[in-house]
Design a protein around this motif. Structure first.
Motif: not given
Lengths: 163, 178
Positions: A92-94, A99-101, A107-109
């Protein structure tokens, strides 16, 4: 004459508005293959220069990734499928945006939650600086007869001074 | 019952956090830092068929099923690759009879330069050319050197980033080469 001029100007304005609406309602031209490839490249990190996107990185491997992205899209794959291919190899780091999971929700919230907490703390601090006025001040007792006499004497003395 | 003071609770929490961190640090010291987690570990190794640098033949990963493959990405411009060359040479010699096959894949290098470099370091195993780094990208290569150990059944056992540690690789091969 003035009325005719107003009619002409109104007509021109209406025509311009209608033309604008027409222009906005026409569907935008489909993005070209290069544009789509660039869009995907912007969402991937360069594996060598992690702080740059594949679109921006001068590293040779980024150039090869851009070529691969273009080829895959030309083969008919969707942008998500192309991204998934790189995620399958690198993880995922690429992806520039995680991604939102799972734990990525931090990171998103996280920033919004921290900002809200900071605002709450600031509001609390500001409130504590403001003196509280929860109790109404005790009303002054009504003046008694002695107070009234003293008041009348003071007023009389003041009037004699003024005159 | 007397309630514990806030400072005692906070102190206990800090001490617990320090102990956990110290334990984690101690454990990490016992591990090979170059052996890194990878999304590819425990998954089938991406297949490839690549030409040798001297263009004399092709090598397919699928043809090596049943052997343990040590797949090393290298380049002539890679200083760290020089450091690990003796380790790879020793591994190749010591484990060849046990069905361990070394393969080198040149990453972003000129054929001639890559071959001259590797042979100069004593590489006696097949050296492959990866046009447009397609295989390297499928293996998620981020730099050099990187080494993958592929089990006999074709799944990736481990990924090493940086010069491979001989002890760590021998321990891994000791288990998988039998």
């Amino acid at each position: 004459m003035r009325r005719n001029l107003r009619l002409v100007l109104a007509g021109l304005a209406l025509g311009a508005a209608l033309l604008s609406l027409l222009a906005m309602s026409r569907p935008a031209a489909a993005p070209s293959l290069d544009e789509r490839a660039h869009e995907v490249a912007e969402t991937l990190k360069c594996p060598i220069c992690h702080d740059l996107s594949v679109a921006d990185s001068p590293a040779p491997v980024a150039a090869e990734m851009r070529k691969q992205i273009r080829e895959r899209l030309a083969e008919g794959r969707t942008p998500d499928q192309v991204r998934a291919e790189f995620v399958a190899s690198y993880g995922d780091w690429i992806l520039i945006a995680p991604p939102r999971r799972g734990v990525n929700w931090v990171a998103w919230l996280g920033p919004s939650v921290l900002a809200a907490l900071a605002l709450l703390l600031a509001a609390g601090a500001v409130r504590s600086w403001t003196p509280s006025s929860t109790r109404a001040a005790d009303p002054a007792p009504p003046p008694d007869s002695a107070d009234r006499r003293r008041l009348a004497e003071a007023l009389a003395h003041f009037q004699s001074e003024v005159e | 019952m007397k309630r514990p003071r806030r400072s005692s609770v906070a102190g206990a929490l800090v001490l617990a956090a320090v102990l956990v961190a110290a334990a984690g640090f101690a454990i990490s010291l016992t591990r090979d830092p170059n052996r890194v987690p990878s999304v590819l570990v425990d998954r089938p190794a991406p297949a490839f068929t690549l030409q040798t640098l001297d263009q004399s033949r092709s090598v397919s990963l699928g043809d090596l099923r049943g052997r343990v493959v040590v797949l090393n990405f290298f380049a002539s411009w890679c200083a760290e690759c020089r450091r690990e060359a003796p380790v790879l040479d020793a591994i190749s010699s010591d484990y060849a009879s046990q069905g361990v096959q070394l393969l080198g894949i040149a990453f972003q290098d000129e054929r001639g330069q890559a071959e001259a470099f590797a042979r100069g370091q004593g590489a006696g195993w097949p050296l492959l050319y990866d046009p447009e780094s397609e295989t390297a990208l499928r293996y998620g290569v981020t730099g050099l050197p990187e080494t993958f150990v592929i089990a006999r059944d074709g799944t990736i056992l481990a990924k090493y980033v940086g010069p491979v540690d001989e002890g760590s690789l021998r321990r891994l091969l000791g288990g998988s080469a039998t």
